[in-house]
Structure formats: structure tokens, C-alpha cells
Write an enzyme that holds these catalytic residues in place. Structure first.
Site, mmCIF file in Angstrom:
data_model
loop_
_atom_site.group_PDB
_atom_site.id
_atom_site.type_symbol
_atom_site.label_atom_id
_atom_site.label_comp_id
_atom_site.label_asym_id
_atom_site.label_seq_id
_atom_site.Cartn_x
_atom_site.Cartn_y
_atom_site.Cartn_z
ATOM 1 N N CYS A 1 3.331 -2.847 6.689
ATOM 2 C CA CYS A 1 2.619 -2.188 7.349
ATOM 3 C C CYS A 1 2.056 -3.289 8.159
ATOM 4 C CB CYS A 1 1.410 -1.125 6.289
ATOM 5 S SG CYS A 1 -0.504 -2.044 5.827
ATOM 6 N N CYS B 1 12.020 -13.532 7.461
ATOM 7 C CA CYS B 1 12.291 -13.238 6.092
ATOM 8 C C CYS B 1 12.754 -11.626 5.785
ATOM 9 C CB CYS B 1 11.242 -13.868 5.196
ATOM 10 S SG CYS B 1 9.967 -12.281 5.070
ATOM 11 N N CYS C 1 -2.872 8.039 22.646
ATOM 12 C CA CYS C 1 -2.665 9.822 23.301
ATOM 13 C C CYS C 1 -3.206 9.760 24.501
ATOM 14 C CB CYS C 1 -3.982 9.828 21.550
ATOM 15 S SG CYS C 1 -5.293 9.846 21.898
ATOM 16 N N HIS D 1 0.859 -11.100 5.508
ATOM 17 C CA HIS D 1 2.066 -11.549 5.008
ATOM 18 C C HIS D 1 2.476 -12.972 5.804
ATOM 19 C CE1 HIS D 1 6.177 -12.550 4.301
ATOM 20 N NE2 HIS D 1 6.309 -11.851 5.626
ATOM 21 N N HIS E 1 -9.584 11.613 20.126
ATOM 22 C CA HIS E 1 -8.538 11.670 20.325
ATOM 23 C C HIS E 1 -7.712 13.310 20.995
ATOM 24 C CE1 HIS E 1 -4.218 11.838 18.734
ATOM 25 N NE2 HIS E 1 -4.257 12.518 18.057
ATOM 26 N N CYS F 1 1.027 -1.476 -0.113
ATOM 27 C CA CYS F 1 0.329 0.459 -0.316
ATOM 28 C C CYS F 1 0.592 0.901 0.140
ATOM 29 C CB CYS F 1 -1.256 0.185 1.071
ATOM 30 S SG CYS F 1 -0.256 0.036 2.765
ATOM 31 N N HIS G 1 5.183 -19.934 14.879
ATOM 32 C CA HIS G 1 5.553 -18.523 15.141
ATOM 33 C C HIS G 1 6.084 -16.773 14.272
ATOM 34 C CE1 HIS G 1 3.775 -19.654 19.299
ATOM 35 N NE2 HIS G 1 4.509 -20.864 18.725
#
Length: 490
Positions: free
Chosen positions: A19, A14, A138, A30, A441, A2, A52
Site C-alpha cells: 500500500c 523487486c 478533492c 519495504h 473533503h 494489511c 534510489h
């Protein structure tokens, strides 16, 4: 995949970079793709271990296992995870130093307005350090940045001697995971000290408060997990636990003993009545006088309540007024909120007072006076209110002074105070953006060496007083103005 540059996670099997879980989750995909070939084979012990798959956040250096769905707290016997951390940090410190200086200068130049340039004379390097968001943290970052700009409070912790939690071969090396030390060696004061030392040193643009957050998890179970929390509630827990731990260090009594002895007391009573005074009570501690009068027999009851902050209602007549520029009716001011807090109030049917003379619950009136003002006055505006099913937010703008807040008219004995001892100047503001306490936030504005900064997690920008004054404050920190020599003679 992305092309996001936010929260990069590197696979330690690997070395692929994707992200992380708080962006688009390609690191997780992945991991899932890597498991598919193994489903067609009999799983050997080696393959079981490979499953793992561990990733590392390149920003905070925390390691995470998708199969366990948890952060990894241990390391291999050879310390391979620690070596990866050190390697990543060396890359960050060397290869990106010039790029960071360039970005910092661009950020500073774009943030400074003409007024600020005229006041300060020149564009100096931005020395402020942000705090990385570890996943809806935050609320913690805004409070930490506010406290770090209260000079008396911050300097006390920064000057404390370091507590070395580790022994043997690893002593003196940088600690990334206090969680691996076990329960016995956790120290909130020490991790708080380290965090404050990392801010304002100018050596990095953002610091990851992971070790402090883990200690918070350990000793404040309410804040475990990665959901949004109330910044005011966190601040009170933080100050209370700092006070208790400092007491244990000064008088030789362990923190657990103090907690046990004070288990029947409220949080404010723990801080100001029992035990020795600490920097927490010396800076934030004040005393209220609570007067209750029975309306039937006229009996008056007085008691003194210590406080670390005052929680103020926004008067109901102002609650529909949402912005500073809205013209419907008068604007709500901080003085209105303080007056509502201290004015004489008749208690309703659910709060009947147990009169000792009448020997039963009677209608009564209540009034607060401030008997002793603190060095730092913390004012919490109660923006969240429960309705039948929801906790709604009062989004009313409340006008507040940046300097010269006069508290004399709320004092029990104003004649005993000095000419400037009741005047306060604003040092920090915590703001909640959004509609609900469990969402939205938090950011903070704070003054440092005459300049105002806006702290938005890892991003820190210079701002001006006009912008600060327009903020819809949630928590306000005012510092007592120091009386000038000879001022009482004028």
C-alpha cells in the site's frame, strides 16, 4: 501486509506490491527494510544507484522515489518506466474489464431509487467517469466535475484542436507526465481539454488528472504540494489562467506578456476589461454596478465591476442554524444571501469613502446592482471566516432552488430583460464536508442529461433531486434558462 486494496504501489526493483503513502505506508517500510543490509557494506556505485528505490502507483501510474521523497519525472534511456506503465494499463484494460462491468452494474443498481427508475424508464450503463485523488486533490476534482457538466463551456474545450507538445519518435504516444516537457511547453488549456475529453466517455471508471495537476503546480504556485486547498480559490485561479492563455492563443500575444501588462489589475478586471473576450468571460462574465453615496454631501459615485462569480455572506442571524430540520427560527435561503449582498449598506469606520467633493474620507452607503447577468451564474457562499486566530466554518444549511432562480429583482434595469432571461436552473453544487478550510473533503453534485450524479473523487453514483437539495452548498452553478420561441408574446 494489511490486505488493503487502496492505492497499490509496486516496487520497480523487486515487483513487490504494497500500500502507498496515503494508506498505511507499507511501500515505504519495504524501501526502509531494503536499505538495512547495505549499511554494513562499503557502498559501491552500483549499490548507490540501487538505493534510489522507485515505486509506481498502479492507479495513476506515477513513479515515486522514497529516498528523494519526490515523484520521478524522467525515465531510463530504454524507456523502461513507460513500458511498465503500458503493461499495467494493458492488464487493467483486459483482465479487469469484465469485473469492472460487473461492479459498475452493481453500483448502478444500488444507487438508482424508485423515482429515478420511473423517470428514466430503464437502467442504462453508468457512463460517468470519476477523478482519482492524487493526495488531497478533492478540491480540484469537485471543480473539474462541476465545470464538465456546464455544456456550453465544456463543449468549447472538447472541440478545440489538440496541441501536440511532443515531437519526433514519441509524437502521438500517450503522455503521462507533462512535467518532463519543461516549462516552455506547458499548456493549461490543452491539459484541461484532455481531462474534459476523458470524462463522460464511459471507457473507464476513473481518470487520473496528474498531467493537469502538474501544470497547475507550474503556473499556480499557491497550489503546489498535497495539502488541502480552497475549492473556490482554485476555481478562480483556474478560470483566470484559462482566460489569459486563450487570449494569448487568439491574438498572438504570449501568456507572459498578458500577465505582465495586467499585473496591476485584480483577477476579475483581467478577465473582463483588458484583452479579448474568451469563452470564460462569455459564459461566466457579468457586470456589477457599485453605487457609493456620501452621507455628508450626498455625492454619488458609480463604477462598474466585472465578475466571474458572486461571493455571498450568510447573514449573521442564520449562522447558528446548522441543519434543514432544525426548528429554531426561520430557515436561511439563497434569496436571503442575495438580498444581503445587494441591500443598501452603511460602510463602517474602517471602510470610509474618500469623497471627491468633501476632499476627505466620509461616512457613506454602498449598494450593488447587477447590470449584466452571465450565462452561467456562479454563487459562492462564504462559509469560512477569520476569527482572532482561526478560520472557522459557517455550517448553516442554506436552502436553494433547483430550478427557476429568478434574478430579475437584483437587476439595475429589469424592464429591459426578457420574460425568461433572468431565470436560472441549477446544474452543479460543490459541497465541503468537515470543519476547516485546510481540512475536510470536497464532493460535487451535477446534472447530466436530466440525471443527478454525486462525484466523490473516483466514485460516481446516481442520486436524486431530494438528496441534492439537502446538501450544504459551498459553490452553486446556475445555467440561464433558454427562452422558448414565442414566449415573449404570451
Amino acid at each position: 501486509v494489511c490486505r488493503s486494496n487502496k492505492s497499490p504501489w509496486v516496487c520497480l526493483t523487486c515487483s513487490s506490491v504494497h500500500c502507498g503513502r496515503y494508506v498505511n505506508g507499507h511501500a515505504k517500510k519495504h524501501y526502509e527494510d531494503a536499505q538495512i543490509p547495505m549499511t554494513n557494506h562499503k557502498k559501491t556505485e552500483k549499490q548507490e544507484k540501487v538505493q534510489h528505490t522507485v515505486c509506481m502507483d498502479c492507479s495513476s501510474y506515477s513513479t515515486y522515489c522514497y529516498r528523494c521523497d519526490d515523484f520521478v519525472v524522467n525515465d531510463t534511456k530504454l524507456g523502461l518506466v513507460q513500458k511498465v506503465r503500458e503493461h499495467l494499463q494493458n492488464l487493467e484494460n483486459s483482465a479487469f474489464t469484465s469485473d469492472r462491468h460487473r461492479k459498475r452494474k452493481l453500483l448502478e443498481n444500488s444507487s438508482l431509487n424508485s423515482k429515478l427508475l420511473k423517470v428514466n424508464g430503464s437502467t442504462t450503463a453508468l457512463c460517468a467517469t470519476g477523478l482519482r485523488n492524487l493526495g488531497n486533490t478533492c478540491f480540484m476534482n469537485a471543480i473539474l466535475q462541476s465545470l464538465s457538466n456546464i455544456q456550453q463551456f465544456c463543449c468549447y474545450f472538447k472541440e478545440l484542436p489538440a496541441v501536440e507538445l511532443r515531437n519526433g519518435k514519441t509524437a502521438g504516444r500517450r503522455t503521462y507526465h507533462t512535467r518532463s516537457q519543461g516549462d516552455n511547453n506547458v499548456s493549461l488549456v490543452e491539459e484541461f481539454r484532455k481531462t474534459l475529453c476523458a470524462l463522460w466517455q464511459g471507457s473507464q471508471t476513473a481518470f487520473s488528472p496528474e498531467s493537469l495537476f502538474y501544470v497547475v503546480w507550474k503556473i499556480m504556485p499557491n497550489f503546489r504540494g498535497y495539502q488541502q486547498q480552497d475549492a473556490h480559490e482554485f476555481m478562480r485561479y483556474l478560470l483566470d489562467h484559462l482566460h489569459l492563455e486563450l487570449q494569448g492563443g487568439f491574438n498572438g500575444v504570449s501568456r507572459s506578456v498578458i500577465l505582465q501588462e495586467n499585473s496591476n489589475l485584480s483577477a476579475s478586471n483581467k478577465c473582463c476589461i483588458n484583452g479579448a473576450s474568451t469563452v470564460v468571460t462569455a459564459i461566466f462574465g457579468g457586470i456589477l454596478q457599485n453605487e457609493v453615496n456620501c452621507l455628508i454631501c450626498g455625492t454619488e459615485s458609480r463604477k462598474f465591476d466585472p465578475f466571474l462569480d458572486l461571493s455571498l455572506d450568510i447573514p449573521s442571524q442564520f449562522r447558528n442554524k446548522r441543519s434543514k430540520n432544525q426548528d429554531s427560527g426561520p430557515m436561511c435561503t439563497l434569496r436571503d444571501c442575495l438580498r444581503s449582498f445587494t441591500d443598501l449598506e452603511e460602510l463602517d469606520e474602517t471602510e470610509l469613502y474618500m469623497c471627491h467633493k468633501c476632499k476627505k474620507k466620509q461616512k457613506s452607503t454602498k449598494k450593488f446592482w447587477i447590470q449584466k447577468l452571465p450565462k452561467v451564474l456562479c454563487l459562492h457562499l462564504k462559509r469560512f471566516h477569520w476569527t482572532a486566530y482561526l478560520r472557522n466554518k459557517v455550517d448553516t444549511y442554506v436552502e436553494f432552488p433547483l430550478r427557476g432562480l429568478d434574478m430579475k429583482c437584483y437587476l439595475l434595469e429589469p424592464e429591459n430583460s426578457g420574460p425568461e432571461s433572468c431565470l436560472y436552473d441549477l446544474v452543479a453544487v460543490v459541497v465541503h464536508h468537515g470543519s476547516g478550510v485546510g481540512s475536510g473533503h470536497y464532493t460535487a453534485y451535477a446534472a447530466h442529461e436530466g440525471r443527478w450524479f454525486h462525484f466523490n473523487d473516483s466514485t460516481v453514483t446516481l442520486t436524486d433531486e431530494e438528496t441534492v437539495g439537502k446538501a450544504k452548498a459551498y459553490i452553486l452553478f446556475y445555467v440561464e434558462r433558454q427562452a422558448r420561441p414565442g414566449a415573449d408574446k404570451l
